[in-house]
Design an enzyme around this catalytic site. Structure first.
Site, PDB file in Angstrom:
ATOM      1  N   ASP A  84      -2.599  21.085 -15.201  1.00 41.14           N
ATOM      2  CA  ASP A  84      -3.300  22.295 -15.116  1.00 41.14           C
ATOM      3  C   ASP A  84      -4.644  22.640 -14.826  1.00 41.14           C
ATOM      4  O   ASP A  84      -5.320  23.416 -15.874  1.00 41.14           O
ATOM      5  CB  ASP A  84      -2.876  23.678 -16.049  1.00 41.14           C
ATOM      6  CG  ASP A  84      -1.012  23.595 -16.171  1.00 41.14           C
ATOM      7  OD1 ASP A  84      -0.509  23.328 -14.812  1.00 41.14           O
ATOM      8  OD2 ASP A  84      -0.724  23.749 -17.163  1.00 41.14           O
TER       9      ASP A  84
ATOM     10  N   GLU B 127       4.693  29.892 -10.407  1.00 40.94           N
ATOM     11  CA  GLU B 127       3.792  29.969 -11.481  1.00 40.94           C
ATOM     12  C   GLU B 127       2.350  29.501 -11.145  1.00 40.94           C
ATOM     13  O   GLU B 127       2.278  29.260  -9.929  1.00 40.94           O
ATOM     14  CB  GLU B 127       4.360  29.182 -12.695  1.00 40.94           C
ATOM     15  CG  GLU B 127       4.586  27.699 -12.508  1.00 40.94           C
ATOM     16  CD  GLU B 127       5.202  26.918 -13.769  1.00 40.94           C
ATOM     17  OE1 GLU B 127       5.684  27.741 -14.548  1.00 40.94           O
ATOM     18  OE2 GLU B 127       5.141  25.765 -13.613  1.00 40.94           O
TER      19      GLU B 127
END
Length: 335
Positions: free
Chosen positions: A41, A207
């Site tokens: 991420d 997401e």
């Protein structure tokens, strides 16, 4: 072999060739120098004062990794929150998906605290004048969700909308991607959550959202599919792992439509990158403009699909490609 069988075989061969050609159109990520650093991420930004690269990652209390050159070597130098978050959740020490940007003379890092499979999640905020370890101030919780809510407060991303207002895009699994506005303090929520992306086709949750302004459009990037916890001996069906989609809008609030005009709330999305070659499950994406080259750089993590480290999350790596916007849509290229 009869004519029909021969034709079928030829069509199959052409189909395989076509798929391989499509896969081959994805460029390899920039080759990095130096020792391996774990990245998941990622959020990548250059410091305003000197152009130094700062890379932030999930876990390691929101790890800080720096380099003087985009290709590295990259060195982990510390964490945003070495003592964990002030948020009152039992996962306060495990910081997810930091999103860092520069506003009003300081750096804002939105982050998430949660655990896999739970809606007991919170988005927090920390700020720093320099991004160096030891300079971050934790301001605690911005927004929280609980079991039974229609959304899940993780994977935050900040952008300034067309009205000059801070806008946070966030979400995962439950209802997928939402947005709300923030006050000028960048912390107080001033509007109700609005859904901007949703995939109702299992098994592909959405997401890792990220909104980027280019030209006349705001582009919403999302990650869809299984991100983590792969069993090398029992991989999901091809295509069910992480990949990145995009839609665009004249407003930071959407609606975000793909190249075919399908709203991302209704399963829309144009594919940006998927597994190819040694790149498996690319996602957790972001974009920044490299002041040294003037290029927009697409930033993501990926797992390897080759060798002894194949499919192991502990070896999640940094992916970097340039973006070609000439078609009006983001097409990845070599840097």
């Amino acid at each position: 072999m009869g004519f029909s069988a021969t034709l079928l075989s030829l069509c199959f061969s052409l189909g395989v060739l076509s798929l391989n050609s499509i896969a081959a159109t994805y460029p390899d990520p920039l080759k990095l120098t130096g020792d391996f650093v774990y990245v998941h991420d990622p959020s990548l930004i250059q410091r305003e004062s000197d152009g130094k690269y700062f890379l932030f990652t999930s876990h390691s209390e929101a790890g800080i990794i720096t380099a003087d050159d985009l290709a590295g070597p990259w060195t982990q130098v510390g964490s945003i929150l070495p003592n964990g978050s002030a948020i009152d959740l039992r996962e306060w020490h495990d910081i997810w998906a930091p999103d860092v940007s520069f506003h009003n003379g300081q750096y804002y890092a939105y982050y998430a605290v949660s655990v896999s499979g739970s809606q007991n999640s919170s988005i927090g905020l920390a700020t720093s004048p320099t991004m160096e370890p030891g300079t971050w101030t934790d301001h605690g919780q911005v927004f929280r969700t609980e079991t039974g809510d229609p959304y899940n407060a993780i994977d935050p991303n900040l952008i300034i909308d067309e009205n000059g207002q801070p806008l946070l895009t966030w979400g995962s699994y439950w209802g997928d991607i939402y947005q709300f506005n923030l006050a000028s303090d960048f912390q107080t929520v001033t509007s109700s959550p609005v859904q901007v992306a949703h995939n109702s086709t299992p098994p592909s949750p959405v997401e890792g959202s990220f909104v980027w302004k280019h030209g006349d459009f705001y582009y919403l990037f999302t990650s869809s599919g299984q991100c983590c916890s792969f069993d090398p001996n029992n991989l999901p069906p091809p295509g069910n792992e992480y990949k990145v989609f995009v839609g665009r809008s004249s407003s930071a609030h959407g609606p975000f439509l793909d190249e075919n005009g399908v709203d991302m709330v209704n399963n829309g999305g144009t594919l940006v990158i998927a597994s190819h070659d040694d790149v498996f499950a690319p996602g957790g994406e972001g974009v920044f403009t490299d002041s040294k080259s003037g290029k927009d750089i697409f930033v993501y993590h990926y797992l390897h699909s080759q060798g002894s480290i194949a499919y192991l999350e502990a070896n999640a790596s940094l992916g970097l490609n340039a973006i070609d916007w000439s078609s009006g849509w983001p097409v990845l290229t070599d840097i």
